[in-house]
Motif scaffolding. Structure first.
Motif, PDB file in Angstrom:
ATOM      1  N   ILE A   1      -5.738   3.413   1.333  1.00  0.00           N
ATOM      2  CA  ILE A   1      -4.447   2.769   1.203  1.00  0.00           C
ATOM      3  C   ILE A   1      -3.639   2.930   2.593  1.00  0.00           C
ATOM      4  O   ILE A   1      -3.644   3.734   3.446  1.00  0.00           O
ATOM      5  CB  ILE A   1      -3.706   3.846   0.424  1.00  0.00           C
ATOM      6  CG1 ILE A   1      -4.088   4.029  -1.144  1.00  0.00           C
ATOM      7  CG2 ILE A   1      -2.182   3.303  -0.021  1.00  0.00           C
ATOM      8  CD1 ILE A   1      -4.471   2.757  -1.837  1.00  0.00           C
ATOM      9  N   ALA A   2      -3.236   1.520   2.960  1.00  0.00           N
ATOM     10  CA  ALA A   2      -2.604   1.369   4.240  1.00  0.00           C
ATOM     11  C   ALA A   2      -1.521   0.598   4.078  1.00  0.00           C
ATOM     12  O   ALA A   2      -1.858  -0.669   3.360  1.00  0.00           O
ATOM     13  CB  ALA A   2      -3.845   1.012   5.362  1.00  0.00           C
ATOM     14  N   ASP A   3      -0.689   0.270   5.202  1.00  0.00           N
ATOM     15  CA  ASP A   3       0.539  -0.616   5.102  1.00  0.00           C
ATOM     16  C   ASP A   3      -0.091  -2.012   5.178  1.00  0.00           C
ATOM     17  O   ASP A   3      -0.621  -2.208   6.167  1.00  0.00           O
ATOM     18  CB  ASP A   3       1.325  -0.344   6.237  1.00  0.00           C
ATOM     19  CG  ASP A   3       2.433  -1.253   6.271  1.00  0.00           C
ATOM     20  OD1 ASP A   3       2.504  -2.164   5.164  1.00  0.00           O
ATOM     21  OD2 ASP A   3       3.561  -1.245   7.155  1.00  0.00           O
ATOM     22  N   PRO A   4       0.204  -2.676   4.064  1.00  0.00           N
ATOM     23  CA  PRO A   4      -0.619  -4.313   4.180  1.00  0.00           C
ATOM     24  C   PRO A   4       0.110  -5.144   5.236  1.00  0.00           C
ATOM     25  O   PRO A   4      -0.509  -5.603   5.887  1.00  0.00           O
ATOM     26  CB  PRO A   4       0.046  -4.835   2.874  1.00  0.00           C
ATOM     27  CG  PRO A   4      -0.085  -3.672   1.837  1.00  0.00           C
ATOM     28  CD  PRO A   4       0.699  -2.603   2.719  1.00  0.00           C
ATOM     29  N   MET A   5       1.568  -4.727   5.589  1.00  0.00           N
ATOM     30  CA  MET A   5       1.897  -5.728   6.642  1.00  0.00           C
ATOM     31  C   MET A   5       1.340  -5.360   8.213  1.00  0.00           C
ATOM     32  O   MET A   5       0.779  -5.849   8.726  1.00  0.00           O
ATOM     33  CB  MET A   5       3.161  -5.283   6.834  1.00  0.00           C
ATOM     34  CG  MET A   5       4.244  -5.963   5.818  1.00  0.00           C
ATOM     35  SD  MET A   5       4.006  -7.733   5.642  1.00  0.00           S
ATOM     36  CE  MET A   5       3.343  -7.853   3.935  1.00  0.00           C
TER      37      MET A   5
ATOM     38  N   LEU B   1      -4.383  -2.549  -2.422  1.00  0.00           N
ATOM     39  CA  LEU B   1      -3.483  -3.095  -3.009  1.00  0.00           C
ATOM     40  C   LEU B   1      -2.792  -1.980  -3.952  1.00  0.00           C
ATOM     41  O   LEU B   1      -2.561  -1.780  -5.078  1.00  0.00           O
ATOM     42  CB  LEU B   1      -3.672  -4.199  -4.279  1.00  0.00           C
ATOM     43  CG  LEU B   1      -4.026  -5.557  -3.394  1.00  0.00           C
ATOM     44  CD1 LEU B   1      -4.621  -6.410  -4.615  1.00  0.00           C
ATOM     45  CD2 LEU B   1      -2.892  -6.093  -2.738  1.00  0.00           C
ATOM     46  N   GLY B   2      -2.606  -0.739  -3.059  1.00  0.00           N
ATOM     47  CA  GLY B   2      -1.950   0.334  -3.614  1.00  0.00           C
ATOM     48  C   GLY B   2      -2.936   1.317  -4.245  1.00  0.00           C
ATOM     49  O   GLY B   2      -4.169   1.128  -4.537  1.00  0.00           O
ATOM     50  N   PRO B   3      -2.538   2.573  -4.861  1.00  0.00           N
ATOM     51  CA  PRO B   3      -3.069   3.681  -5.344  1.00  0.00           C
ATOM     52  C   PRO B   3      -3.400   3.284  -6.707  1.00  0.00           C
ATOM     53  O   PRO B   3      -4.232   4.174  -7.250  1.00  0.00           O
ATOM     54  CB  PRO B   3      -2.297   4.879  -5.206  1.00  0.00           C
ATOM     55  CG  PRO B   3      -0.810   4.275  -5.258  1.00  0.00           C
ATOM     56  CD  PRO B   3      -1.003   2.975  -4.533  1.00  0.00           C
TER      57      PRO B   3
END
Lengths: 251, 251
Positions: B175-179, B220-222
């Motif tokens: 999980i990591a900031d998509p931006m 795409l999130g947890p």
């Protein structure tokens, strides 16, 4: 996004879950496990109740599985972001679908609000609850979102905590970088994401919304989106900007 | 997102569109306009053909509308971002839904690829085309996305332009900031967004994907997302970071 596990069905139950406990399954669960999934005594399922985490359980029963013996915890209980999805209800199957999608996207409450151009006049709240459970079971979500009774938009606006951030998906907002819109937004009191009916908000409704103290207008691109698509798109952008997609501890 | 216009139905036709032209409607269109929407001679519709923009037209015909007289252009032709949606096909109704959603989100091509764990063995390409047209009609999109025949993942990887950015929706990515993941990504050669089957990619498929030169892994999130939800969520994040949601001229 973690992988869907097709091998272990996941069941919501209301009973307390702890190692060594026996859980009686209701008729729907027995029928689903025995007749649809063709599981039998000795097979494994996962269970959760929204409070005690996720547990592995072994099915028991003579003809069809009608009990489960809780074996061991597979995941501790977790929470959901303080993210409320506020929406003009749709009709029938499209509402089912929208509820399931909002749950997958990780909202903690569903708040139907009626507006001047809302298409659906009645909302089946029990059916919404069933869709919440089904989506949580399928997508490995261990907390059940709250389902609120429908209320008129004005009444919701008059009683909500106006320190919460309101993300207003506004079809009349100019196209602008959604990430820039969230710069400086304070989500520490929680976030409401509002999506209106497909006919749009009435002028007086928009005026009332834009008067809210912590409002961010979100334009979802240059094309028309159906309401269920807008729900997933808006929640993806909000989870990325403010929620737990970028920062796993943002709960 | 602009408002859905419930008053003027929008019809795709193949014929050239210009002021004063008469267009013959086919039997399905006549039936839909006359029997479903209950429109008659003199009523107004909007028409587009993917080349000449959107035009207002007046229906004509004795019993039911079987012709349309083109009156004036309502919008010039526009384009779509160079954004290809590459996906493991789903079965039946869920594929219809996924195709419609991808079109709403503004993709310019649909590329079904089969993988080791793909659930659907056959893909009805004609039905995909019909869904592309229906979604474009409903959502005011004036360009039809290309629909490609299904091909094995490996063959697509072997023949694609590897200067294009590949956004790989990877359920095994942390999980990591998509931006942050998109910072520095070069989308000037176009973007492919790849979503695998709900059973995930096989290890050798993932290894092959991660060897591509311009690949961005997107988590795409947890929570687990169904494939159709992942499609809308991933495209929302990509359109926000790289596409035409933030920058109206990014085409």
């Amino acid at each position: 996004m973690p992988k869907l596990d097709f091998r272990s069905p996941r069941l919501f139950v209301d009973a307390p879950l702890a190692a060594g406990t026996g859980i009686a399954l209701d008729r729907d669960q027995t029928n689903y496990l025995g007749n649809v999934l063709r599981l039998a005594a000795g097979d494994t399922v996962l269970m959760f109740n929204g409070r005690d985490g996720e547990w592995q359980a072994t099915l028991a029963g003579r003809k069809r599985p009608d009990r489960a013996e809780i074996v061991s915890q597979t995941r501790p209980q977790d929470g959901l972001p303080d993210l409320h999805y506020v929406f003009a209800p749709l009709k029938h199957a499209r509402l089912d679908y929208m509820v399931q999608k909002a749950i997958e996207m990780g909202v903690s409450a569903l708040r139907p609000v009626t507006t001047r151009f809302t298409q659906a006049s009645r909302v089946n709240v029990e059916r919404m609850r069933a869709n919440v459970i089904e989506a949580a079971e399928q997508c490995g979500i261990l907390s059940l979102a709250e389902v609120h009774d429908p209320e008129p938009l004005e009444r919701w606006l008059g009683t909500r905590d106006d320190q919460r951030l309101m993300v207003f998906c506004d079809e009349d907002a100019p196209i602008a970088d959604p990430m820039a819109a969230f710069a400086g937004a304070d989500r520490t009191k929680g976030t409401d994401v509002l999506i209106g009916p497909e006919g749009g908000f009435a002028e007086e409704e928009r005026a009332l919304l834009l008067k809210q103290p912590h409002v961010v207008r979100l334009a979802l691109g240059p094309r028309i989106l159906r309401a269920d698509t807008a729900a997933v798109a808006a929640l993806a952008v909000v989870q990325t900007a403010l929620g737990d997609w970028g920062k796993p501890d943002a709960r």
